[in-house]
Write a protein that holds these residues in place. Structure first.
Motif, PDB file in Angstrom:
ATOM      1  N   ASP A   1       0.753  -1.448   0.081  1.00  0.00           N
ATOM      2  CA  ASP A   1      -0.002  -0.064   0.051  1.00  0.00           C
ATOM      3  C   ASP A   1       1.035   1.275   0.180  1.00  0.00           C
ATOM      4  OD1 ASP A   1      -2.368   1.525  -0.071  1.00  0.00           O
ATOM      5  OD2 ASP A   1      -2.612   1.551   2.199  1.00  0.00           O
ATOM      6  N   LEU A   2       1.936   1.108  -0.729  1.00  0.00           N
ATOM      7  CA  LEU A   2       2.668   2.462  -0.792  1.00  0.00           C
ATOM      8  C   LEU A   2       2.771   2.996  -2.385  1.00  0.00           C
ATOM      9  CD1 LEU A   2       6.095   0.991   0.878  1.00  0.00           C
ATOM     10  CD2 LEU A   2       4.348   2.675   1.813  1.00  0.00           C
ATOM     11  N   MET A   3       2.099   2.336  -3.335  1.00  0.00           N
ATOM     12  CA  MET A   3       2.176   2.869  -4.696  1.00  0.00           C
ATOM     13  C   MET A   3       0.639   3.405  -4.814  1.00  0.00           C
ATOM     14  SD  MET A   3       3.124   3.040  -7.922  1.00  0.00           S
ATOM     15  CE  MET A   3       4.514   1.851  -7.860  1.00  0.00           C
ATOM     16  N   ASN A   4       0.705   4.619  -5.580  1.00  0.00           N
ATOM     17  CA  ASN A   4      -0.452   5.488  -5.938  1.00  0.00           C
ATOM     18  C   ASN A   4      -0.993   5.273  -7.295  1.00  0.00           C
ATOM     19  OD1 ASN A   4      -1.261   5.899  -3.251  1.00  0.00           O
ATOM     20  ND2 ASN A   4      -0.301   8.209  -3.567  1.00  0.00           N
ATOM     21  N   GLN A   5      -0.110   4.709  -8.390  1.00  0.00           N
ATOM     22  CA  GLN A   5       0.130   5.080  -9.621  1.00  0.00           C
ATOM     23  C   GLN A   5      -0.702   3.610 -10.163  1.00  0.00           C
ATOM     24  OE1 GLN A   5       4.229   5.390 -10.616  1.00  0.00           O
ATOM     25  NE2 GLN A   5       3.409   6.849 -11.814  1.00  0.00           N
ATOM     26  N   SER A   6      -1.475   3.733 -11.233  1.00  0.00           N
ATOM     27  CA  SER A   6      -2.032   2.983 -12.010  1.00  0.00           C
ATOM     28  C   SER A   6      -0.847   2.026 -12.707  1.00  0.00           C
ATOM     29  CB  SER A   6      -3.072   3.097 -13.026  1.00  0.00           C
ATOM     30  OG  SER A   6      -2.320   3.963 -13.972  1.00  0.00           O
ATOM     31  N   PHE A   7      -1.339   0.890 -13.387  1.00  0.00           N
ATOM     32  CA  PHE A   7       0.034   0.174 -13.984  1.00  0.00           C
ATOM     33  C   PHE A   7       0.374   1.057 -15.120  1.00  0.00           C
ATOM     34  CE2 PHE A   7       1.725  -2.599 -17.222  1.00  0.00           C
ATOM     35  CZ  PHE A   7       2.931  -3.291 -16.153  1.00  0.00           C
ATOM     36  N   ALA A   8      -0.709   1.586 -15.851  1.00  0.00           N
ATOM     37  CA  ALA A   8      -0.269   2.636 -17.109  1.00  0.00           C
ATOM     38  C   ALA A   8       0.721   3.534 -16.699  1.00  0.00           C
ATOM     39  CB  ALA A   8      -1.495   2.850 -17.731  1.00  0.00           C
ATOM     40  N   ASP A   9       0.207   4.307 -15.745  1.00  0.00           N
ATOM     41  CA  ASP A   9       1.140   5.549 -15.409  1.00  0.00           C
ATOM     42  C   ASP A   9       2.430   4.923 -15.021  1.00  0.00           C
ATOM     43  OD1 ASP A   9      -0.934   7.097 -16.088  1.00  0.00           O
ATOM     44  OD2 ASP A   9      -1.862   7.076 -13.852  1.00  0.00           O
ATOM     45  N   TRP A  10       2.745   3.869 -14.055  1.00  0.00           N
ATOM     46  CA  TRP A  10       3.653   3.276 -13.782  1.00  0.00           C
ATOM     47  C   TRP A  10       4.835   3.009 -14.848  1.00  0.00           C
ATOM     48  CZ3 TRP A  10       6.023  -1.318 -14.499  1.00  0.00           C
ATOM     49  CH2 TRP A  10       7.285  -1.432 -13.773  1.00  0.00           C
ATOM     50  N   ALA A  11       4.225   2.426 -15.877  1.00  0.00           N
ATOM     51  CA  ALA A  11       4.747   2.062 -17.168  1.00  0.00           C
ATOM     52  C   ALA A  11       5.220   3.270 -17.940  1.00  0.00           C
ATOM     53  CB  ALA A  11       3.989   1.125 -17.901  1.00  0.00           C
TER      54      ALA A  11
END
Length: 404
Positions: A109-119
């Motif tokens: 629960d440390l990530m706020n991004q979607s996979f698309a934004d992360w990519a």
């Protein structure tokens, strides 16, 4: 001061703070950070395997041959080589990267991004990495050709210069690729940061806030850059998730890095590491090429196809030196902690921030564990320092509390 200190037990206060993080929260924090110990090992193994695959399959030789055909200028061949090398290496390591940098961050629960934004951010990082590697290897192979015997010395000096340039341009040209930086709005929090900066002769014409909350829940701030690019930045999580006292404590710490000259000190330390690493490369790589070069179609130390071998040796070197580099950074962080307590004079805000960071950093490691794996002082170490400072300045702290 001694009489006042007897009315306040800093160790008891430290334990009281530590006791506020318990149960599932403590288990989660410890699990996340302790799991990272293994990631150091497995990350090194995965990186070494990636480079070994590129060497053993002769992909490296094919990348060199392609770059040689495409470019008539020998000095530019390494720059072209790194394009397929970096892309293929990234693809080989992609499952590992997705797990460690996205899936695991989501699990805790440390990530706020979607996979698309992360990519998308990863793609930007890939582009920056290709350009950086191109510049670096053009310089390295130019030095190897010009000075076959002392290339390790001049190569280390050149890499130190590249590091200094990177530190200088990062806040202006690189960081904005991933986050939006805006001037901090006027108000009491900004006024206090400016006052601390001015009192310690830190340039404070511009104070920036960046939108890290779109990516992570971590709180962060920094004084970055060199010379004309020095700037004070803090992320929106710090403003939104902490009190003014905590924000002041964090910014006092970050100002300490600037005042104490930690950026040039770290660059000097890394120059020494560059010298050692390049010297080892100059001794070990030729011996390996003599035995395996024909199998890999690598023709010598000046052949760009040797880059994956450089990568294997560099990864091994950095892995072995992890406790050393961690200690180098941790000493600077501890010094900045002490400076920040004096600058902000917010020991409880400092302690509360250490607790907030415990979301992703183990609070109470053993001494050997902290020495080996922590590149910052642990939460317990930081809280104890803050409470000791509070005990030594108790009259001031109590007077300030009453004034509020």
């Amino acid at each position: 001061m001694a009489a006042a200190a007897t009315t306040f037990d800093p160790e008891a206060a430290t334990q009281a703070y530590l006791a506020t993080v318990k149960g599932a929260a403590r288990v989660k924090s410890d699990g996340y950070f302790e799991g990272g110990y293994w990631l150091i090992l497995w990350g090194a193994i995965v990186a070494i395997l990636s480079d070994f695959i590129i060497l053993q399959s002769r992909l490296s030789a094919r990348f060199r041959d392609w770059a040689t055909r495409v470019c008539k200028w020998r000095w530019l061949v390494p720059a072209l080589y790194v394009i397929p090398y970096t892309i293929i290496g990234t693809l080989i390591m992609l499952p590992w990267t997705i797990y460690t940098c996205f899936i695991r961050e989501k699990q805790y629960d440390l990530m706020n991004q979607s996979f698309a934004d992360w990519a998308l951010d990863q793609s930007k990082g890939l582009g920056v990495g290709i350009i950086s590697a191109a510049v670096m290897f053009v310089i390295i192979f130019a030095v190897i050709r010009k000075s076959p015997k002392l290339w390790w010395l001049w190569g280390a000096v050149a890499m130190s210069a590249v590091l200094a340039l990177t530190v200088m341009i990062s806040p202006v040209y690189l960081a904005p690729l991933f986050n939006t930086y805006t001037e901090m709005k006027p108000g009491p929090v900004r006024d206090r940061i400016v006052a601390m900066a001015t009192a310690n002769h830190v340039p404070a014409e511009h104070i920036y806030v960046f939108d890290a909350s779109k990516q992570t829940k971590r709180i962060s701030a920094n004084v970055s850059g060199l010379g004309p690019t020095v700037r004070i930045s803090l992320n929106d999580n710090l403003l939104n998730r902490t009190t003014p006292a905590q924000t002041a404590a964090v910014m006092g710490h970050e100002l300490g890095h600037y005042v104490l000259g930690h950026i040039p000190r770290m660059m000097a330390m890394f120059t020494v590491l560059f010298l050692l690493a390049f010297w080892l490369l100059s001794r070990i790589a030729p011996a390996i090429i003599a035995r395996r070069g024909e199998r890999w179609d690598v023709h010598g130390i000046s052949d760009p196809a040797v880059i994956p071998l450089f990568g294997i040796l560099a990864t091994t070197f950095l892995f072995v030196l992890t406790p050393v580099t961690n200690t180098m950074v941790r000493i600077n962080e501890s010094e900045a902690d002490a400076f920040g307590l004096e600058a902000a004079r917010e020991p409880d805000g400092f302690a509360q921030t250490a607790l907030a960071i415990s979301e992703y950093r183990k609070l109470e490691p053993g001494p050997i564990e902290e020495a080996l794996f922590f590149d910052h002082p642990s939460g317990a170490t930081r809280i104890r320092m803050a409470m000791n400072w509070k005990a030594a300045h108790l009259a001031e702290v109590e007077a300030k509390a009453k004034a509020k």
